[in-house]
Design a protein around this motif. Sequence first.
Motif, short mmCIF file in Angstrom:
data_model
loop_
_atom_site.label_atom_id
_atom_site.label_comp_id
_atom_site.label_asym_id
_atom_site.label_seq_id
_atom_site.Cartn_x
_atom_site.Cartn_y
_atom_site.Cartn_z
N ALA A 34 -38.98 16.58 34.94
CA ALA A 34 -40.05 17.56 34.74
C ALA A 34 -40.76 17.35 33.41
N VAL A 35 -39.96 17.11 32.37
CA VAL A 35 -40.54 16.89 31.03
C VAL A 35 -41.36 15.61 31.01
N TYR A 36 -40.84 14.54 31.62
CA TYR A 36 -41.54 13.26 31.61
C TYR A 36 -42.91 13.38 32.29
N TYR A 37 -42.95 13.97 33.49
CA TYR A 37 -44.22 14.06 34.21
C TYR A 37 -45.19 15.03 33.54
N SER A 38 -44.67 16.03 32.86
CA SER A 38 -45.54 16.96 32.12
C SER A 38 -46.20 16.24 30.95
N ILE A 39 -45.40 15.47 30.21
CA ILE A 39 -45.95 14.72 29.08
C ILE A 39 -46.92 13.64 29.56
N LYS A 40 -46.57 12.96 30.66
CA LYS A 40 -47.43 11.93 31.22
C LYS A 40 -48.78 12.50 31.64
N ARG A 41 -48.74 13.70 32.23
CA ARG A 41 -49.98 14.36 32.65
C ARG A 41 -50.85 14.68 31.44
N LEU A 42 -50.22 15.13 30.37
CA LEU A 42 -50.97 15.44 29.14
C LEU A 42 -51.58 14.19 28.53
N ILE A 43 -50.83 13.08 28.60
CA ILE A 43 -51.33 11.81 28.04
C ILE A 43 -52.59 11.36 28.78
N PHE A 44 -52.55 11.39 30.11
CA PHE A 44 -53.69 10.89 30.89
C PHE A 44 -54.86 11.87 30.92
N ARG A 45 -54.62 13.12 30.52
CA ARG A 45 -55.72 14.07 30.40
C ARG A 45 -56.39 14.01 29.03
N SER A 46 -55.75 13.31 28.10
CA SER A 46 -56.27 13.24 26.74
C SER A 46 -57.65 12.57 26.72
N LYS A 47 -58.54 13.11 25.92
CA LYS A 47 -59.89 12.57 25.79
C LYS A 47 -60.03 11.70 24.55
N THR A 48 -59.01 11.70 23.71
CA THR A 48 -59.06 10.91 22.47
C THR A 48 -58.50 9.51 22.66
N LEU A 49 -57.61 9.33 23.65
CA LEU A 49 -57.00 8.02 23.89
C LEU A 49 -57.81 7.23 24.92
N GLN A 50 -57.94 5.93 24.69
CA GLN A 50 -58.57 5.06 25.67
C GLN A 50 -57.64 4.87 26.87
N THR A 51 -58.20 4.45 27.99
CA THR A 51 -57.41 4.30 29.21
C THR A 51 -56.26 3.32 29.02
N SER A 52 -56.53 2.20 28.37
CA SER A 52 -55.47 1.20 28.13
C SER A 52 -54.38 1.76 27.23
N MET A 53 -54.76 2.56 26.22
CA MET A 53 -53.77 3.13 25.31
C MET A 53 -52.94 4.20 26.02
N LYS A 54 -53.55 4.95 26.94
CA LYS A 54 -52.80 5.93 27.73
C LYS A 54 -51.71 5.24 28.52
N TYR A 55 -52.04 4.10 29.10
CA TYR A 55 -51.07 3.33 29.89
C TYR A 55 -49.93 2.85 29.00
N THR A 56 -50.27 2.34 27.81
CA THR A 56 -49.26 1.82 26.88
C THR A 56 -48.31 2.91 26.44
N VAL A 57 -48.86 4.07 26.03
CA VAL A 57 -48.03 5.19 25.57
C VAL A 57 -47.14 5.69 26.71
N SER A 58 -47.70 5.75 27.92
CA SER A 58 -46.94 6.21 29.06
C SER A 58 -45.78 5.29 29.38
N LYS A 59 -46.01 3.97 29.31
CA LYS A 59 -44.95 3.00 29.57
C LYS A 59 -43.83 3.09 28.54
N LEU A 60 -44.22 3.17 27.27
CA LEU A 60 -43.22 3.27 26.21
C LEU A 60 -42.38 4.53 26.37
N LEU A 61 -43.06 5.64 26.68
CA LEU A 61 -42.36 6.91 26.89
C LEU A 61 -41.37 6.80 28.05
#
Length: 278
Positions: A34-61
């Motif tokens: 639950a925590v992982y998917y909640s954080i992942k959803r927040l990452i991909f909704r972010s408007k400050t991160l580029q799409t490629s950076m969202k993917y990188t942060v999500s993978k590392l997490l």
Amino acid sequence: MKEILNTKIIEIGEYVLRLQNLLSFVIFLVIVIAVYYSIKRLIFRSKTLQTSMKYTVSKLLQYIIIFLSFIISLKLLGFNISVLLAGSAALLVGVGFGLQNIFNDFISGIILLLDGTLKVGDIIEVNGKIYKVLEISFRYTIVLGRDENYIILPNSSLTSNTVINWTHSEVASRFKITVGVDYSSDVQKVMRILKEVAAGHAKVLSKPEPFVRFEDYADSALIFGVYFYTDEVFRVENIKSEIRIQIYKAFKENGINIPFPQRVIHFSKDADQKDSNQ
């Protein structure tokens, strides 16, 4: 209630799995997911991160959570982690030698994800071949070739070899087409036609504008270079082909010839006289 929670489910030697251990593990697993998917959803909704950076942060997490969850899960299930590590030390050394290439790929994957020199969607050149990056994992990177074939590249090959990233910066990439014309051609007219053809292509950028250089006197032709900029790096060979077709048509319409290799042989008069005397 306490007696129920202490109910033994599995007992193997000194290891005992109790009901409370199993319940703790299940609850922990649900919370982690639950925590992982909640954080992942927040990452991909972010408007400050580029799409490629969202993917990188999500993978590392994802990998960090998997690693920590595995360690904690062993503890919750009643395993003595210190004993397991001590007992398997010799085994880990042997496995380490056997998996050193995989470990190298794993470390290379961490480097690629952290330093940001390579991102999903980038166009790269490796060993003279052009690829589009589709996915970066810890052990390998999936790329798409220009022949529409999917290729799995070990991450170590990307960190140990020279890699050209055509889309690393926002500056448009420049490409070149080489054209040869007959020596009798009007140089200024040729350069004007070449520039007009390149500028007229829909996928060639107007700024910076294309330009032409008179590059060399070859054996059978005057050599010109047509330089143009485009954002369509991955399919640039198709653009080059289309421009070459238009150049051929424009030359034909304007009476400009594209020569083929020729050799001119001169005979001296003395040699002719010697041959006739013999």
